[in-house]
Design a protein around this motif. Structure first.
Motif, PDB file in Angstrom:
ATOM      1  N   UNK A  54     -52.645  66.522  83.097  1.00  0.00           N
ATOM      2  CA  UNK A  54     -51.188  66.613  83.018  1.00  0.00           C
ATOM      3  C   UNK A  54     -50.787  66.434  81.554  1.00  0.00           C
ATOM      4  N   UNK A  55     -50.082  67.413  81.020  1.00  0.00           N
ATOM      5  CA  UNK A  55     -49.631  67.359  79.634  1.00  0.00           C
ATOM      6  C   UNK A  55     -48.198  66.837  79.524  1.00  0.00           C
ATOM      7  N   UNK A  56     -47.379  67.132  80.525  1.00  0.00           N
ATOM      8  CA  UNK A  56     -45.975  66.699  80.533  1.00  0.00           C
ATOM      9  C   UNK A  56     -45.499  66.650  81.970  1.00  0.00           C
ATOM     10  N   UNK A  57     -44.569  65.760  82.248  1.00  0.00           N
ATOM     11  CA  UNK A  57     -43.987  65.683  83.578  1.00  0.00           C
ATOM     12  C   UNK A  57     -44.786  64.810  84.527  1.00  0.00           C
ATOM     13  N   UNK A  58     -44.690  65.155  85.805  1.00  0.00           N
ATOM     14  CA  UNK A  58     -45.364  64.393  86.868  1.00  0.00           C
ATOM     15  C   UNK A  58     -45.978  65.388  87.836  1.00  0.00           C
ATOM     16  N   UNK A  59     -47.308  65.324  87.989  1.00  0.00           N
ATOM     17  CA  UNK A  59     -48.068  66.274  88.786  1.00  0.00           C
ATOM     18  C   UNK A  59     -48.734  65.528  89.935  1.00  0.00           C
ATOM     19  N   UNK A  67     -53.413  60.664  98.027  1.00  0.00           N
ATOM     20  CA  UNK A  67     -52.569  61.394  97.083  1.00  0.00           C
ATOM     21  C   UNK A  67     -52.776  60.807  95.696  1.00  0.00           C
ATOM     22  N   UNK A  68     -52.869  61.694  94.699  1.00  0.00           N
ATOM     23  CA  UNK A  68     -53.037  61.291  93.311  1.00  0.00           C
ATOM     24  C   UNK A  68     -51.817  61.790  92.533  1.00  0.00           C
ATOM     25  N   UNK A  69     -51.248  60.918  91.714  1.00  0.00           N
ATOM     26  CA  UNK A  69     -50.099  61.289  90.891  1.00  0.00           C
ATOM     27  C   UNK A  69     -50.491  61.136  89.429  1.00  0.00           C
ATOM     28  N   UNK A  70     -50.345  62.220  88.678  1.00  0.00           N
ATOM     29  CA  UNK A  70     -50.709  62.220  87.258  1.00  0.00           C
ATOM     30  C   UNK A  70     -49.472  62.270  86.379  1.00  0.00           C
ATOM     31  N   UNK A  71     -49.505  61.491  85.314  1.00  0.00           N
ATOM     32  CA  UNK A  71     -48.506  61.555  84.265  1.00  0.00           C
ATOM     33  C   UNK A  71     -49.162  62.109  83.012  1.00  0.00           C
ATOM     34  N   UNK A  72     -48.393  62.277  81.950  1.00  0.00           N
ATOM     35  CA  UNK A  72     -48.939  62.831  80.707  1.00  0.00           C
ATOM     36  C   UNK A  72     -50.181  62.085  80.230  1.00  0.00           C
TER      37      UNK A  72
END
Length: 124
Positions: A54-59, A67-72
Motif C-alpha cells: 500500500x503506497x497511499x490510502x487504506x487497502x 481480514x488484513x488492512x494495509x496502510x501506507x
C-alpha cells in the motif's frame, strides 16, 4: 524497461481504478501500480502468490478466514489459491508483484461486471 520511472509521475498518467499499469519488469514478473477504490471481487490466483504494497490510502484484503488492512508502507502477500476480496478507500494506491500475464480478476467466480480484466496495462 531500462529507463528511470518516477512512481508519482506514473500515477499521473492514468485515472482508471482497478486497472494496474506495468511500472517495470523483474525477470518474468510485472511490477504493477494501481489506483484502487471501492470493491473488487472475490477471486483467487491458483498458480501464483500475490504481493501488495500500500503506497497511499487504506487497502483491505478480506479472506475467508481473516481480514488484513494495509496502510501506507505496509505489505502483505496473499498465498496462491487463497480466496480474497480486495477493497479500498478513495485515493488508495498500491504496488503489486505478479508474473507477467496474470489476470487482475484471477480465477474469478464472482460477479466481475463492474471490473475490466487486464493482464498488466502499459503506462504508455
Amino acid at each position: 524497461m531500462d529507463t528511470v520511472t518516477n512512481i508519482e509521475d506514473a500515477f499521473g498518467r492514468f485515472d482508471e481504478v482497478w486497472a494496474p499499469r506495468v511500472l517495470t519488469r523483474v525477470n518474468d514478473y510485472d511490477v504493477r501500480i494501481a489506483k484502487v477504490e471501492g470493491d473488487h471481487a472475490w477471486h483467487a490466483h491458483q498458480d501464483t502468490d500475490e504481493f501488495f504494497l500500500c503506497l497511499a490510502g487504506r487497502f483491505t484484503i478480506e479472506m475467508r478466514e481473516r481480514t488484513v488492512v494495509l496502510g501506507p508502507g505496509e505489505v502483505f502477500t496473499v498465498a496462491r489459491g487463497v480466496d480474497h476480496f480486495p477493497r479500498a478507500e478513495p485515493g488508495t494506491r498500491i504496488l503489486m508483484f505478479e508474473p507477467q500475464g496474470t489476470p487482475t480478476t484471477g480465477d474469478s467466480y464472482a460477479d466481475i461486471s463492474h471490473l475490466r480484466t487486464t493482464y498488466g496495462l502499459s503506462l504508455d
